[in-house]
Every structure is written in structure tokens, then in C-alpha cells.
Write a protein that holds these residues in place. Structure first.
Motif, PDB file in Angstrom:
ATOM      1  N   PHE A  95      -7.861  -3.871   6.758  1.00  0.00           N
ATOM      2  CA  PHE A  95      -6.977  -4.418   7.783  1.00  0.00           C
ATOM      3  C   PHE A  95      -7.701  -4.384   9.123  1.00  0.00           C
ATOM      4  O   PHE A  95      -8.287  -3.360   9.503  1.00  0.00           O
ATOM      5  N   LYS A  96      -7.629  -5.502   9.834  1.00  0.00           N
ATOM      6  CA  LYS A  96      -8.254  -5.585  11.152  1.00  0.00           C
ATOM      7  C   LYS A  96      -7.270  -6.188  12.146  1.00  0.00           C
ATOM      8  O   LYS A  96      -6.274  -6.798  11.771  1.00  0.00           O
ATOM      9  N   GLY A  97      -7.571  -6.019  13.411  1.00  0.00           N
ATOM     10  CA  GLY A  97      -6.764  -6.630  14.456  1.00  0.00           C
ATOM     11  C   GLY A  97      -5.700  -5.702  14.988  1.00  0.00           C
ATOM     12  O   GLY A  97      -5.527  -4.568  14.527  1.00  0.00           O
ATOM     13  N   VAL A 104      -0.566  -0.949   7.958  1.00  0.00           N
ATOM     14  CA  VAL A 104      -0.883   0.224   7.134  1.00  0.00           C
ATOM     15  C   VAL A 104       0.278   1.218   7.136  1.00  0.00           C
ATOM     16  O   VAL A 104       0.620   1.801   6.096  1.00  0.00           O
ATOM     17  N   ASN A 105       0.907   1.416   8.294  1.00  0.00           N
ATOM     18  CA  ASN A 105       2.065   2.317   8.366  1.00  0.00           C
ATOM     19  C   ASN A 105       3.202   1.832   7.477  1.00  0.00           C
ATOM     20  O   ASN A 105       3.898   2.631   6.837  1.00  0.00           O
ATOM     21  N   ALA A 112       5.582   6.283   0.307  1.00  0.00           N
ATOM     22  CA  ALA A 112       6.236   7.597   0.375  1.00  0.00           C
ATOM     23  C   ALA A 112       7.306   7.537   1.458  1.00  0.00           C
ATOM     24  O   ALA A 112       7.054   7.910   2.611  1.00  0.00           O
ATOM     25  N   PRO A 113       8.506   7.063   1.138  1.00  0.00           N
ATOM     26  CA  PRO A 113       9.556   6.929   2.153  1.00  0.00           C
ATOM     27  C   PRO A 113       9.860   8.259   2.834  1.00  0.00           C
ATOM     28  O   PRO A 113       9.844   9.318   2.189  1.00  0.00           O
ATOM     29  N   SER A 200     -11.488  -1.360  12.015  1.00  0.00           N
ATOM     30  CA  SER A 200     -10.710  -1.678  10.815  1.00  0.00           C
ATOM     31  C   SER A 200     -10.156  -0.414  10.162  1.00  0.00           C
ATOM     32  O   SER A 200     -10.599   0.695  10.444  1.00  0.00           O
ATOM     33  N   ILE A 201      -9.185  -0.632   9.290  1.00  0.00           N
ATOM     34  CA  ILE A 201      -8.621   0.431   8.459  1.00  0.00           C
ATOM     35  C   ILE A 201      -8.716  -0.028   7.012  1.00  0.00           C
ATOM     36  O   ILE A 201      -8.289  -1.140   6.673  1.00  0.00           O
TER      37      ILE A 201
END
Length: 528
Positions: A95-97, A104-105, A112-113, A200-201
Motif C-alpha cells: 500500500f502506498k500513498g 491497512v487499519n 481482529a475486530p 509504503s506498507i
């Protein structure tokens, strides 16, 4: 693989040596049984979808999404198992930007709620009763018995560290499926990890498959929010989704600032807690209260009354909801069972949780008869011996089912029992004998109360477990291999006898805190 046909023998015998065990959930029930099994020489793998132990006691500011109302089938409420991916395998997504963190969150929250812990959450059972063996929480006075959630979380983390439970735990790992295979059980799991670099992630998902001799489900029953199927509720959610919520996503009373009339459905421990917090900031708080069940024990009635009585000074008790009237205009109207109608602009469901085991969905789908199914409804897990062993195959255990108990302490006794049985240091009755005992118990107690113990049943059951395990050790000639057990101590029982008194002390302190908060809020409103 079909179930073995029950044969009338005096004892149930292990179908294989239990050397490897999967434990699902690293909360107050999973931690002690993982320790006990590991100490007994089992190869244990503890699965935990969060990045930490502790279960429901970990506070998270993030909130779970409001569930579909009315609630779905129990096996679909908590999370949807990922059964379409390739097992085993590994996938990576970059993921970028500027939206990378948010994306991601959102993935992490779906995986995992967040749990049900809220800012002012405290225990409602005296802390000396909420302890594991070797880690007492001694306190003489009721004023010292009630701690915020952070202290219970710290206690569980300390227990995990003391017994090196992290070394057998797979964190950030969610179990997607559990099913029987020849000579045991197969577990499909999914591990969620992230790595970051300058721009990035990367999310790495690892899909794994492992086989075990036995499985413990220790996921608790505060994950899958339950809401009653009330006429008109679905229409309200379609029209006013922001006006409806469940206790799972409650965090603080301040979130209800500006509300004129709030309806809290449910007057149990959570419902009464939350209604009191909301009453500081809302003009009016209505709380529904069900009549007592016909088979409620005297102890259960006393406890229910305590939680309702604490609402008297700040909230209005009303009958249960009959229907949500069709949305019309800016204010919603709710008809109660006595025919009265109240106007509300927010509804909080403190209606409990389903017993939910999404990873057993396929296993349960093949077991639909009364004598084989596992989850019956919100309140009932079926076909368990001592609310623990699945009768048709006791190499599957569901730990942490009972309610109104001294959770930490009682779960440890259950863990000792499972460890002894799976180590051939105690033998369960035959399957037909367990089925007869279960049928007799089910006939005597309503589904709603079958797992509700209280201060009379729980100590009695603990004494019976200890006595039975001691006698089994003697019968099997293994006394030298195991410790002699006893029930709860006299000191423990003395605290337990003062539970209602302790709740009064706790509530008096909260009354003072809430009165000060109300005074400050009223002053702020007047000054605005």
C-alpha cells in the motif's frame, strides 16, 4: 469422517494419545489451559488473532462496526472465515500513498475486530476471586476489590510472562477453520503482519495448515454481538443507522452528548454500567428490564436486582420493547410491551453476545440434530459434558462457556480437568452416560439459564471436579504424578459471600464520580 457409534462402556477412552493440542484464544480461559497442557508435556500451539494476550480486557479506542440488525446467524456475526484462499501459501500486498494507513487499519480491524472494553470498565466480581493459582490478588476490604480494565490486562500479561506462554503462542493469527480428520483435527489459520518502509506498507498474509490430536476453543463469548429480532428494527437501521449501536462498540458516555432521549435495551452488568455513564450527558435515559426467568435461582434474582437498582436515581426503567414503529419524522418512536410509546433519538443494545465459533462452521453444518449440534442459540451451547467436553468427541473442548462465575479461577479448574483427562490421569464416563446426564440437566433448566452458575452452583461444581479428579488419580494409580486438588478456600468463599456488598461499595464510588461529571457537564452547558 463420521462420528464413532457410541458404545456402552463404563468409561470413555482416548482414541489416540494426546500429544499435540491447538488452543484458540489467549484470554482468561486460554492462557491457563495452555500453561497446564504445556506443563503436562503436550506440544501446545496457542492461536491469538490480536497482537497481545488478555482477550476482552485490552482497551482499544477503535470500535467494532455496528452489526446487521437483527443479528445474523451466530457463526457469521464475529467474522467471516477465509475459506477461499490457498492453504498453505503466502500473499503480500503493498500500500502506498496518503490512504495507505487507513487501508491497512481497515484490514487489521476486519481481521481482529476491537473488543468490548470501555473507558470506565471495572470488574463486577471481587478481584480476589479473579485470580490464577500462584498469582493471588489478596485484598481485605471491598474498596480494594475493583480495578480498571488496564490492571486486569496487566495481570493477564504478567501471567503469560511468568509461564512463558508467548513461546507457544502465534499472535496476529486467526483460526479460519477447524475440522476433524483421520486420527485428529486439522486447523487452518491465517497470520496478518505488516512491515513499513519510507513510502509504503506491506501486508503479508501467511496461510497455514496444521494437524493436532485435540483442540480447545477458548475464544470466550464477548465477540459476536447479539440483538433480538424485534419488529421494525431492520427498518430503523436502514433509515437511521447512526442511531443504533451495540455495547460492543460503547467506549464512553460523552459520545451521547446532545441526545435528548436514549433507550438502552438490557439492564444487566453492561447495560446498567453504560446507562449510568450516558445519563451524565443525555437528557433522559430509558432502560428496559426483562421479568425474571421462572427458573432463575434466588442468587441470580438478587444479582439482577442489584444491577437494576443502581439505575433508580439516574434512569427510567421501562418494559421490554414490543416493536420499533415505522420511521416517520425526525424522532423515532418505540412501543413497549405494556403499550406505552416513548420517543428516542438513540438506541444502545446491551443484549449480550452469541456463543460463536466461526471456525467450526463446516463442522457444525454436518451436525444439525439435537444430539449432535453445538450452538443452539445466543444462550445455549449444546451437547457438552460439564459445559466443557463435546460429548460425541471429547478431544474437542469448548472452554469458558459458563456465566456468572469467578472467571479466571473457574477456568483454571476447567483447564486442569481437561489436562488430566487428555493425559489419562482421569477418565470421563462413557458417551451414553454423558448423554444421559446431559439430557437430564437440559430437561431441568431453561436454555437461557443452562450455563448460568452463580455463587452456589460454581463452588459446588469446583468441589465436585476436585473430588472426582482426586478419586480418578487414586483409581488409576497416578497420585504421585498429580497434585491433590481441593475446592475454593474458606478465605475465597468469605469474599464470594460478600459479592453483593462489594458491588454496593463499587457503585457508591461510581455514584460520586458520575455526580461530579454531571455537575461539570451542566456547568459547561450553562456557560456555553
Amino acid at each position: 469422517m463420521p462420528h464413532r457409534v457410541p458404545i456402552e462402556t463404563q468409561y470413555w477412552e482416548l482414541p489416540r494419545p494426546i500429544r499435540t493440542v491447538a488452543v484458540i484464544g489467549a484470554g482468561a480461559s486460554g492462557l491457563p489451559i495452555a500453561r497446564r497442557l504445556r506443563d503436562a508435556g503436550k506440544q501446545v500451539r496457542l492461536y491469538e488473532r490480536n497482537s497481545y494476550p488478555g482477550g476482552i480486557w485490552k482497551y482499544q479506542e477503535a470500535m467494532a462496526a455496528t452489526p446487521q440488525l437483527p443479528a445474523l446467524d451466530p457463526s457469521q456475526v464475529d467474522y467471516q472465515p477465509d475459506l477461499d484462499s490457498v492453504y498453505p501459501s503466502v500473499s503480500k500486498t503493498v500500500f502506498k500513498g496518503q490512504d495507505a494507513d487507513a487501508q491497512v487499519n481497515a484490514m487489521a480491524t476486519s481481521f481482529a475486530p476491537p473488543g468490548p472494553s470501555y473507558v470506565t470498565l471495572k470488574n463486577n466480581i471481587p478481584s480476589p476471586l479473579m485470580c490464577f493459582q500462584g498469582m493471588s490478588r489478596d485484598a481485605e476490604r471491598p474498596e480494594e476489590w475493583y480495578y480498571p480494565h488496564s490492571e486486569h490486562q496487566a495481570y493477564l500479561e504478567a501471567y503469560a510472562a511468568l509461564h512463558d506462554i508467548d513461546s507457544v503462542t502465534s499472535y496476529n493469527t486467526r483460526v479460519e477453520k477447524v475440522d476433524e480428520v483421520e486420527n485428529g483435527w486439522r486447523v487452518w489459520s491465517k497470520t496478518f503482519n505488516t512491515t513499513r518502509d519510507a513510502d509504503s506498507i506491506t501486508v503479508t498474509i501467511t496461510y497455514s495448515v496444521n494437524d493436532y490430536d485435540a483442540v480447545v476453543c477458548a475464544t470466550g463469548h464477548h465477540n459476536a454481538p447479539a440483538t433480538p429480532d424485534i419488529l421494525g428494527l431492520a427498518e430503523w437501521q436502514a433509515q437511521w443507522p447512526d442511531r443504533l449501536s451495540h455495547a460492543l462498540s460503547f467506549r464512553r458516555g460523552e459520545d451521547w452528548k446532545g441526545c435528548r432521549n436514549v433507550l438502552v435495551v438490557g439492564s444487566g452488568p453492561s447495560g446498567s454500567d453504560m446507562a449510568r455513564e450516558i445519563s451524565v450527558y443525555a437528557d433522559n435515559v430509558y432502560v428496559t428490564a426483562r421479568p425474571f426467568e421462572t427458573d432463575d435461582s434466588p442468587d441470580t434474582k438478587i444479582v439482577k436486582a442489584v444491577f437494576r437498582d443502581r439505575l433508580a436515581s439516574t434512569c427510567t426503567i421501562v418494559p421490554t420493547v414490543k416493536r420499533f414503529l415505522p420511521p416517520c419524522g425526525p424522532v423515532g418512536k418505540v412501543e413497549m410491551l405494556d403499550g406505552s410509546v416513548i420517543e428516542v433519538d438513540s438506541v444502545l443494545f446491551a443484549t449480550g453476545y452469541y456463543h460463536s465459533y466461526p471456525f467450526l462452521r463446516d463442522y457444525q453444518a454436518r451436525r444439525t440434530s439435537e444430539s449432535t449440534k453445538i450452538v443452539q442459540s445466543q444462550y445455549t451451547v449444546l451437547n457438552l459434558h460439564q459445559d466443557l467436553f463435546y460429548i460425541l468427541d471429547p478431544t474437542l473442548c469448548l472452554l469458558g462457556v459458563p456465566a456468572n462465575i469467578s472467571a479466571f479461577s473457574f477456568f483454571e479448574y476447567q483447564g486442569i480437568e481437561v489436562t488430566r483427562v487428555w493425559s489419562n490421569q482421569a477418565q470421563l464416563p462413557s458417551i451414553p452416560a454423558m448423554q444421559r446426564a446431559y439430557a437430564a440437566r437440559r430437561a431441568a433448566v431453561s436454555d437461557r439459564n443452562i450455563h448460568v452458575y452463580g455463587k452456589v452452583v460454581e463452588p459446588k461444581l469446583v468441589r465436585e471436579i476436585a473430588s472426582w479428579l482426586n478419586s480418578e488419580a487414586e483409581r488409576l494409580g497416578v497420585q504421585g504424578e498429580v497434585e491433590e486438588l481441593s475446592g475454593y478456600s474458606d478465605k475465597y468463599m468469605a469474599v464470594k459471600a460478600r459479592t453483593v456488598e462489594g458491588l454496593g461499595v463499587r457503585d457508591a464510588a461510581d455514584d460520586e464520580r458520575l455526580a461530579k461529571a454531571k455537575q461539570a457537564f451542566t456547568a459547561d452547558v450553562a456557560a456555553a
